[in-house]
Write a protein that holds these residues in place. Sequence first.
Motif, PDB file in Angstrom:
ATOM      1  N   MET A 258       0.839  -1.208   0.000  1.00 40.05           N
ATOM      2  CA  MET A 258       0.000   0.000   0.000  1.00 40.05           C
ATOM      3  C   MET A 258       0.872   1.256   0.000  1.00 40.05           C
ATOM      4  O   MET A 258       1.837   1.335   0.761  1.00 40.05           O
ATOM      5  CB  MET A 258      -0.872   0.029   1.262  1.00 40.05           C
ATOM      6  N   LEU A 259       0.500   2.204  -0.802  1.00 41.92           N
ATOM      7  CA  LEU A 259       1.198   3.485  -0.816  1.00 41.92           C
ATOM      8  C   LEU A 259       0.636   4.343   0.321  1.00 41.92           C
ATOM      9  O   LEU A 259      -0.576   4.515   0.444  1.00 41.92           O
ATOM     10  CB  LEU A 259       0.949   4.176  -2.160  1.00 41.92           C
ATOM     11  N   LYS A 260       1.533   4.886   1.137  1.00 40.27           N
ATOM     12  CA  LYS A 260       1.081   5.720   2.259  1.00 40.27           C
ATOM     13  C   LYS A 260       1.030   7.180   1.800  1.00 40.27           C
ATOM     14  O   LYS A 260       2.048   7.710   1.322  1.00 40.27           O
ATOM     15  CB  LYS A 260       2.050   5.573   3.430  1.00 40.27           C
ATOM     16  N   VAL A 261      -0.135   7.790   1.954  1.00 41.20           N
ATOM     17  CA  VAL A 261      -0.275   9.180   1.479  1.00 41.20           C
ATOM     18  C   VAL A 261      -0.843  10.077   2.569  1.00 41.20           C
ATOM     19  O   VAL A 261      -1.460   9.597   3.530  1.00 41.20           O
ATOM     20  CB  VAL A 261      -1.185   9.270   0.220  1.00 41.20           C
ATOM     21  N   GLY A 262      -0.630  11.379   2.411  1.00 42.88           N
ATOM     22  CA  GLY A 262      -1.180  12.364   3.336  1.00 42.88           C
ATOM     23  C   GLY A 262      -1.661  13.588   2.582  1.00 42.88           C
ATOM     24  O   GLY A 262      -1.221  13.839   1.450  1.00 42.88           O
ATOM     25  N   VAL A 263      -2.569  14.324   3.205  1.00 43.34           N
ATOM     26  CA  VAL A 263      -3.111  15.540   2.578  1.00 43.34           C
ATOM     27  C   VAL A 263      -2.945  16.709   3.538  1.00 43.34           C
ATOM     28  O   VAL A 263      -3.410  16.648   4.688  1.00 43.34           O
ATOM     29  CB  VAL A 263      -4.615  15.374   2.241  1.00 43.34           C
ATOM     30  N   MET A 264      -2.294  17.757   3.082  1.00 41.43           N
ATOM     31  CA  MET A 264      -2.217  19.006   3.861  1.00 41.43           C
ATOM     32  C   MET A 264      -3.239  19.993   3.289  1.00 41.43           C
ATOM     33  O   MET A 264      -3.362  20.127   2.075  1.00 41.43           O
ATOM     34  CB  MET A 264      -0.806  19.595   3.805  1.00 41.43           C
ATOM     35  N   GLY A 265      -3.982  20.639   4.176  1.00 46.57           N
ATOM     36  CA  GLY A 265      -5.068  21.523   3.717  1.00 46.57           C
ATOM     37  C   GLY A 265      -6.324  20.722   3.436  1.00 46.57           C
ATOM     38  O   GLY A 265      -7.105  21.058   2.550  1.00 46.57           O
ATOM     39  N   VAL A 266      -6.547  19.654   4.234  1.00 45.94           N
ATOM     40  CA  VAL A 266      -7.633  18.709   3.935  1.00 45.94           C
ATOM     41  C   VAL A 266      -9.013  19.351   4.073  1.00 45.94           C
ATOM     42  O   VAL A 266      -9.981  18.883   3.488  1.00 45.94           O
ATOM     43  CB  VAL A 266      -7.493  17.463   4.850  1.00 45.94           C
ATOM     44  N   ARG A 267      -9.100  20.447   4.818  1.00 47.97           N
ATOM     45  CA  ARG A 267     -10.415  21.051   5.069  1.00 47.97           C
ATOM     46  C   ARG A 267     -10.902  21.905   3.892  1.00 47.97           C
ATOM     47  O   ARG A 267     -12.068  22.290   3.827  1.00 47.97           O
ATOM     48  CB  ARG A 267     -10.328  21.924   6.337  1.00 47.97           C
TER      49      ARG A 267
ATOM     50  N   PRO B 151      -7.891   1.631  -4.201  1.00 45.73           N
ATOM     51  CA  PRO B 151      -7.594   0.305  -3.670  1.00 45.73           C
ATOM     52  C   PRO B 151      -6.150   0.090  -3.199  1.00 45.73           C
ATOM     53  O   PRO B 151      -5.907  -0.796  -2.381  1.00 45.73           O
ATOM     54  CB  PRO B 151      -7.899  -0.630  -4.847  1.00 45.73           C
ATOM     55  N   ASP B 152      -5.192   0.893  -3.684  1.00 43.33           N
ATOM     56  CA  ASP B 152      -3.780   0.648  -3.350  1.00 43.33           C
ATOM     57  C   ASP B 152      -3.178   1.738  -2.480  1.00 43.33           C
ATOM     58  O   ASP B 152      -1.949   1.909  -2.437  1.00 43.33           O
ATOM     59  CB  ASP B 152      -2.952   0.517  -4.642  1.00 43.33           C
ATOM     60  N   VAL B 153      -4.044   2.492  -1.805  1.00 46.38           N
ATOM     61  CA  VAL B 153      -3.560   3.639  -1.042  1.00 46.38           C
ATOM     62  C   VAL B 153      -4.061   3.563   0.389  1.00 46.38           C
ATOM     63  O   VAL B 153      -5.192   3.164   0.643  1.00 46.38           O
ATOM     64  CB  VAL B 153      -4.084   4.943  -1.724  1.00 46.38           C
ATOM     65  N   GLU B 154      -3.169   3.954   1.316  1.00 47.05           N
ATOM     66  CA  GLU B 154      -3.612   4.118   2.703  1.00 47.05           C
ATOM     67  C   GLU B 154      -3.417   5.590   3.086  1.00 47.05           C
ATOM     68  O   GLU B 154      -2.293   6.112   2.965  1.00 47.05           O
ATOM     69  CB  GLU B 154      -2.756   3.227   3.625  1.00 47.05           C
ATOM     70  N   VAL B 155      -4.500   6.234   3.490  1.00 51.71           N
ATOM     71  CA  VAL B 155      -4.370   7.633   3.916  1.00 51.71           C
ATOM     72  C   VAL B 155      -3.893   7.614   5.365  1.00 51.71           C
ATOM     73  O   VAL B 155      -4.584   7.119   6.255  1.00 51.71           O
ATOM     74  CB  VAL B 155      -5.705   8.399   3.793  1.00 51.71           C
ATOM     75  N   CYS B 156      -2.674   8.134   5.584  1.00 50.29           N
ATOM     76  CA  CYS B 156      -2.055   8.029   6.919  1.00 50.29           C
ATOM     77  C   CYS B 156      -2.181   9.312   7.735  1.00 50.29           C
ATOM     78  O   CYS B 156      -2.351   9.252   8.944  1.00 50.29           O
ATOM     79  CB  CYS B 156      -0.587   7.692   6.771  1.00 50.29           C
ATOM     80  N   CYS B 157      -2.016  10.467   7.093  1.00 50.25           N
ATOM     81  CA  CYS B 157      -2.028  11.726   7.856  1.00 50.25           C
ATOM     82  C   CYS B 157      -2.844  12.762   7.097  1.00 50.25           C
ATOM     83  O   CYS B 157      -2.694  12.898   5.879  1.00 50.25           O
ATOM     84  CB  CYS B 157      -0.632  12.333   7.970  1.00 50.25           C
TER      85      CYS B 157
ATOM     86  N   THR C 270      -5.480   4.943 -14.344  1.00 44.48           N
ATOM     87  CA  THR C 270      -6.906   5.213 -14.082  1.00 44.48           C
ATOM     88  C   THR C 270      -7.368   4.720 -12.709  1.00 44.48           C
ATOM     89  O   THR C 270      -8.515   4.932 -12.338  1.00 44.48           O
ATOM     90  CB  THR C 270      -7.754   4.509 -15.162  1.00 44.48           C
ATOM     91  N   LYS C 271      -6.457   4.063 -11.986  1.00 46.63           N
ATOM     92  CA  LYS C 271      -6.861   3.429 -10.716  1.00 46.63           C
ATOM     93  C   LYS C 271      -7.519   4.420  -9.751  1.00 46.63           C
ATOM     94  O   LYS C 271      -7.013   5.513  -9.536  1.00 46.63           O
ATOM     95  CB  LYS C 271      -5.636   2.801 -10.047  1.00 46.63           C
ATOM     96  N   GLY C 272      -8.647   4.050  -9.200  1.00 47.81           N
ATOM     97  CA  GLY C 272      -9.349   4.900  -8.244  1.00 47.81           C
ATOM     98  C   GLY C 272     -10.067   6.078  -8.875  1.00 47.81           C
ATOM     99  O   GLY C 272     -10.609   6.920  -8.160  1.00 47.81           O
ATOM    100  N   LEU C 273     -10.055   6.136 -10.208  1.00 50.39           N
ATOM    101  CA  LEU C 273     -10.626   7.315 -10.871  1.00 50.39           C
ATOM    102  C   LEU C 273     -11.767   6.989 -11.829  1.00 50.39           C
ATOM    103  O   LEU C 273     -12.462   7.898 -12.290  1.00 50.39           O
ATOM    104  CB  LEU C 273      -9.534   8.079 -11.636  1.00 50.39           C
ATOM    105  N   LEU C 274     -11.928   5.736 -12.181  1.00 49.61           N
ATOM    106  CA  LEU C 274     -13.004   5.403 -13.144  1.00 49.61           C
ATOM    107  C   LEU C 274     -14.167   4.749 -12.439  1.00 49.61           C
ATOM    108  O   LEU C 274     -13.983   4.107 -11.414  1.00 49.61           O
ATOM    109  CB  LEU C 274     -12.459   4.470 -14.235  1.00 49.61           C
TER     110      LEU C 274
END
Length: 340
Positions: A1-10, A25-31, A336-340
């Motif tokens: 799994m790819l670990k990802v984070g979002v800054m400015g999530v609000r 399917p291949d991503v884990e949102v960590c922070c 296209t993963k996660g987008l179609l």
Amino acid sequence: MLKVGVMGVRGYTGEELLRLLLGHPDVEVCCVQSRVERPQKLSELLPAFAKKTDLVCKNHSPEEMAKGCDVVFLALPHTVSMGVAPRILAEGKKVIDLSADFRLKDTSVYERYYKTKHLHPGLLKNSVYGLPELYREKIKKSALVANPGCYPTSILLAAIPFLKRKKTSGAFFVADAKSGVTGAGRSSTGAFQFADVNESFKAYRVGEHQHVPEMEEILADALGEKMQVVFTPHLVPINRGILSTLYFPLSEKMTTGELVRVYSEFYRNESFVRVLPEGVFPEVKNVLYTNFCDVAVKVDEERNVAVVLSALDNLMKGASGQAVQNMNLLAGFTETKGLL
Ligand SMILES: NC(=O)c1ccc[n+]([C@@H]2O[C@H](COP(=O)([O-])OP(=O)(O)OC[C@H]3O[C@@H](n4cnc5c(N)ncnc54)[C@H](OP(=O)(O)O)[C@@H]3O)[C@@H](O)[C@H]2O)c1
């Protein structure tokens, strides 16, 4: 799994990113980061995510984001991102920046349009403009992706197949675009308030919008010569979506059918650009919540002008959807993963 984070999530693009990433399917949102005073359940900040995630939002530093993630998305205002990105890159992690801070290679142009000094001009030689239809191979190898603006995505995708055929007689073309109100961000105030926008329709920043140099820089790179854009953005009372109309004087006669074939051939292998059949024109409602950009062409044979139209969702192909498309490229996933 790819670990990802979002800054400015609000913000609008942050929230849209989270919606897409939680479904990938291949991503884990960590922070997830927002300038909250104390750690807070994400579902308290964004109630649409209740029972979808137990994530807790904190005012993470860039270093903390880098520690927990392989890729960090910056859904932050321009001028803020340029202070954050280098601190994540320094930890050996990748950045997809939705702001304009790493899009323009010429810092004097950046400083003129964004009215601030660029703090890290040295990084600009490494940033890649995140328009996969033009820069796919470079994006795959990049650590810093400058995700394009929403208007530039809609206009560049509409313009480039035509301009690459060098069939215009002009040194500039006209691009007239209309955007929904989310284009201005959740933090916007004043002229973007409901009562000011509802039941009205207006042009703004005529002849001075910051997306003009962005489009012209990419056009010069893609075409190998200068092409100017006379761009007028408009605000329409809808939440999301952009419809752009471009006008090119023709240097030789051609039919609509011929031009449809030029565009269909150019985008034959692209998953997210749909060239519409002759006589069918794009509508914002057909692209909402999708990563598609719909493009149509029409030749006005009496006046010898080609008219090209495009529609996309500013928060999807115009921002967060395209950012996830870029993440797929960076990570070696199917685009296209996660987008179609
Ligand atoms: N909206 C679009 O259609 C669109 C399309 C393409 C690109 N973009 C770009 O994407 C970026 C985000 O846009 P958006 O529409 O999501 O904006 P937004 O809705 O206003 O959200 C931006 C978020 O950034 C945080 N923020 C604001 N000022 C900050 C500061 N000084 N320091 C740290 N964080 C700050 C805020 O979160 P907290 O208050 O929770 O910390 C805010 O929610 C912008 O650079 C924009 O130009 C937007």
